[in-house]
Design a protein around this motif. Structure first.
Motif, mmCIF file in Angstrom:
data_model
loop_
_atom_site.group_PDB
_atom_site.id
_atom_site.type_symbol
_atom_site.label_atom_id
_atom_site.label_comp_id
_atom_site.label_asym_id
_atom_site.label_seq_id
_atom_site.Cartn_x
_atom_site.Cartn_y
_atom_site.Cartn_z
ATOM 1 N N PHE A 1 -15.425 -3.635 8.049
ATOM 2 C CA PHE A 1 -14.143 -4.317 8.231
ATOM 3 C C PHE A 1 -13.548 -4.699 6.881
ATOM 4 C CE2 PHE A 1 -11.638 -8.241 8.760
ATOM 5 C CZ PHE A 1 -10.657 -7.769 9.627
ATOM 6 N N GLY A 2 -14.333 -5.325 6.025
ATOM 7 C CA GLY A 2 -13.839 -5.720 4.711
ATOM 8 C C GLY A 2 -13.419 -4.537 3.865
ATOM 9 N N VAL A 3 -14.169 -3.453 3.961
ATOM 10 C CA VAL A 3 -13.826 -2.239 3.217
ATOM 11 C C VAL A 3 -12.487 -1.682 3.698
ATOM 12 C CG1 VAL A 3 -14.453 0.193 2.901
ATOM 13 C CG2 VAL A 3 -16.182 -1.592 2.577
ATOM 14 N N GLU A 4 -12.278 -1.651 5.005
ATOM 15 C CA GLU A 4 -11.032 -1.095 5.543
ATOM 16 C C GLU A 4 -9.835 -2.000 5.227
ATOM 17 O OE1 GLU A 4 -11.711 -0.202 9.665
ATOM 18 O OE2 GLU A 4 -12.976 1.537 9.200
ATOM 19 N N VAL A 5 -10.049 -3.302 5.226
ATOM 20 C CA VAL A 5 -8.985 -4.228 4.813
ATOM 21 C C VAL A 5 -8.615 -3.978 3.353
ATOM 22 C CG1 VAL A 5 -8.480 -6.653 4.275
ATOM 23 C CG2 VAL A 5 -9.473 -6.050 6.490
ATOM 24 N N SER A 6 -9.614 -3.898 2.486
ATOM 25 C CA SER A 6 -9.366 -3.691 1.060
ATOM 26 C C SER A 6 -8.697 -2.348 0.802
ATOM 27 C CB SER A 6 -10.688 -3.775 0.288
ATOM 28 O OG SER A 6 -11.292 -5.041 0.462
ATOM 29 N N GLN A 7 -9.121 -1.344 1.526
ATOM 30 C CA GLN A 7 -8.544 -0.005 1.379
ATOM 31 C C GLN A 7 -7.070 0.001 1.766
ATOM 32 O OE1 GLN A 7 -10.686 2.923 3.732
ATOM 33 N NE2 GLN A 7 -10.522 4.416 2.067
ATOM 34 N N ALA A 8 -6.736 -0.687 2.869
ATOM 35 C CA ALA A 8 -5.343 -0.751 3.324
ATOM 36 C C ALA A 8 -4.481 -1.510 2.327
ATOM 37 C CB ALA A 8 -5.290 -1.418 4.700
ATOM 38 N N ILE A 9 -5.013 -2.592 1.779
ATOM 39 C CA ILE A 9 -4.272 -3.374 0.783
ATOM 40 C C ILE A 9 -4.050 -2.545 -0.480
ATOM 41 C CG2 ILE A 9 -4.506 -5.335 -0.806
ATOM 42 C CD1 ILE A 9 -5.705 -6.913 1.519
ATOM 43 N N GLN A 10 -5.097 -1.833 -0.915
ATOM 44 C CA GLN A 10 -4.971 -1.018 -2.124
ATOM 45 C C GLN A 10 -3.906 0.061 -1.970
ATOM 46 O OE1 GLN A 10 -6.793 -1.458 -5.217
ATOM 47 N NE2 GLN A 10 -5.017 -0.194 -5.747
ATOM 48 N N LYS A 11 -3.804 0.644 -0.785
ATOM 49 C CA LYS A 11 -2.792 1.684 -0.566
ATOM 50 C C LYS A 11 -1.386 1.121 -0.731
ATOM 51 C CE LYS A 11 -1.293 5.360 2.542
ATOM 52 N NZ LYS A 11 0.117 5.139 2.186
ATOM 53 N N VAL A 12 -1.150 -0.078 -0.206
ATOM 54 C CA VAL A 12 0.160 -0.714 -0.365
ATOM 55 C C VAL A 12 0.429 -0.988 -1.838
ATOM 56 C CG1 VAL A 12 1.542 -2.754 0.184
ATOM 57 C CG2 VAL A 12 0.104 -1.709 1.948
ATOM 58 N N ILE A 13 -0.577 -1.457 -2.545
ATOM 59 C CA ILE A 13 -0.409 -1.738 -3.976
ATOM 60 C C ILE A 13 -0.072 -0.449 -4.727
ATOM 61 C CG2 ILE A 13 -1.632 -2.466 -6.072
ATOM 62 C CD1 ILE A 13 -3.170 -4.466 -4.307
ATOM 63 N N ASP A 14 -0.803 0.615 -4.425
ATOM 64 C CA ASP A 14 -0.547 1.898 -5.094
ATOM 65 C C ASP A 14 0.869 2.399 -4.831
ATOM 66 O OD1 ASP A 14 -3.127 1.896 -6.063
ATOM 67 O OD2 ASP A 14 -3.913 3.241 -4.513
ATOM 68 N N ASP A 15 1.351 2.172 -3.605
ATOM 69 C CA ASP A 15 2.664 2.701 -3.212
ATOM 70 C C ASP A 15 3.825 1.839 -3.697
ATOM 71 O OD1 ASP A 15 1.378 4.762 -1.929
ATOM 72 O OD2 ASP A 15 1.591 3.917 0.096
ATOM 73 N N LEU A 16 3.626 0.499 -3.760
ATOM 74 C CA LEU A 16 4.778 -0.397 -3.925
ATOM 75 C C LEU A 16 4.707 -1.353 -5.110
ATOM 76 C CD1 LEU A 16 5.247 -1.446 -0.169
ATOM 77 C CD2 LEU A 16 6.479 0.336 -1.411
ATOM 78 N N ALA A 17 3.538 -1.624 -5.611
ATOM 79 C CA ALA A 17 3.403 -2.698 -6.601
ATOM 80 C C ALA A 17 3.570 -2.196 -8.034
ATOM 81 C CB ALA A 17 2.041 -3.373 -6.459
#
Length: 406
Positions: A207-223
């Motif tokens: 669960f923690g890995v999938e949360v972190s992975q989803a957050i990282q994707k948003v960061i890569d795309d938008l931040a």
């Protein structure tokens, strides 16, 4: 440079995060509950005033817990990041925190089975497994379906997008103190039989890995490139003499997070006092300082922030022996100029007490005293005299500062 300044020079040295962000010194402002948002979770002027008064307190600052969905709310007047409607207020909070150059981090939180406001409002809370609990009232925990798990992961991702749009310099994923990601990792609270269950380290981490992975994707795309992704965790879980998970297991969990996300710091957090002096209870590393075991494992790979009842320059220096940065929260409530005085060689002028005439300058939200005193007592995060002064001020009907709240 004065002798006092020389004595604490190691605390005043700059530090560079892995993404190139330069911090002016080794202090960070930890999350603390101020209960200053509206009942719906909107940021208020009280909240931004508190942040603005502490904009010079530390170069890296983390907000109080911002809940990512209604079923994740713990504090009655905490800020929400569950919908785009909250972005304007969060933007004002970020601006207040950043106005003197600090990096503003939004802490993303889901309290799972401990979301007492969700229990109060909806009569239900979610968690990894079905449980029957007796506090704060007798209730059952609803086990999260895979669809609910995916929904919460998406809420973390959307909360990250909102933090970016609000102008924050980063987000922090809190896995500490029995919050939802930690609940999945803990065999005390996770009794699932599927791939999110406690059968092995990979499943407990999923669960923690999938949360972190989803957050990282948003960061890569938008931040922006220098956007900070922080992590807050409790390295060893204990209940009395029982150990739920060991420091080595939790280090392994964080290693898995590093495989899918560019974490820029790991803040060690737990319940109790003098957390930075906690000793390992499990057989492996038993008796060693938890912080040392964690610091040695990640040294050179992931900056470590020590926290917990650090309220003097000497304690900060002691904590820095097994950490890269030092996090404080309660000390900044009554002494937002702690670091400034240290920089000016005036360590002797640091004062964690508070008088009625100080309250307006300190901009402490009136509602903060609902939870802040209990948390300060648990951690003894400022000396007893200071806590007594705060409690006396909050209890005095004659203190006009509190009349509106009372």
């Amino acid at each position: 440079m004065s002798d006092s300044n020389d004595q604490y020079q190691d605390l005043l040295e700059p530090f560079r995060l892995a993404n190139g962000v330069q911090l002016a010194n080794r202090f960070t402002l930890n999350p603390i509950t101020t209960n200053a948002s509206t009942r719906e979770g909107f940021v208020t002027e009280e909240e931004t005033a508190y942040a603005a008064r502490r904009s010079k307190s530390a170069p890296l600052q983390v907000t109080t817990a911002a809940y990512i969905e209604d079923y994740g709310q713990l504090f009655k007047y905490g800020p929400s990041v569950r919908d785009d409607a909250f972005i304007p207020g969060l933007s004002q909070l970020a601006q207040a925190m950043k106005k003197d150059g600090a990096k503003a981090i939004l802490q993303l939180v889901h309290n799972g089975r401990f979301a007492k406001i969700a229990l109060q409002d909806y009569g239900a809370v979610y968690g990894p497994s079905s449980l029957h609990l007796h506090t704060p009232i007798e209730h059952d925990v609803i086990p999260m379906s895979k669809r609910k798990i995916n929904h919460v992961i998406d809420q973390y991702a959307q909360a990250t997008r909102r933090a970016i749009e609000a102008g924050f310099d980063g987000v922090e994923i809190s896995n500490a103190q029995r919050l939802l990601p930690q609940q999945f990792f803990s065999p005390f609270s996770n009794q699932r039989s599927d791939e999110y269950g406690p059968q092995n380290l990979d499943n407990r981490s999923r669960f923690g890995v999938e949360v972190s992975q989803a957050i990282q994707k948003v960061i890569d795309d938008l931040a922006p490139q220098d956007f900070i992704l922080g992590f807050r965790g409790t390295p060893e879980e204990t209940r009395g003499s029982q150990v739920g998970y060991t420091v080595d297991e939790f280090n392994g969990y964080v290693d898995r997070l590093l495989e899918v996300a560019d974490l820029h710091y790991y803040a060690i957090a737990s319940w109790g006092k003098h957390i930075y002096l906690n000793k390992v209870r499990a057989k492996d590393h038993q008796g060693q300082l938890v912080n040392k075991v964690v610091y040695d494992h990640f040294k050179g790979r992931l900056p470590i922030i020590a926290t917990g009842s650090i309220n003097s320059p000497d304690k900060a220096r002691q904590a820095l022996k097994h950490a890269d940065l030092v996090g404080m929260s309660s000390a900044f409530v009554t002494e937002p100029d702690f670091v400034l005085k240290l920089q000016e060689g005036r360590a002797q002028d640091i004062d964690l007490g508070v008088k009625a005439q100080d309250l307006a300058d300190l901009a402490i939200p009136k509602g903060a005293f609902q939870d802040i005193m209990e948390l300060m007592d648990i951690g003894e995060s400022i000396p007893q005299e200071g806590r007594d002064q705060l409690r006396d001020l909050a209890d005095q009907d004659s203190t006009s500062y509190f009349k509106e709240f009372k």
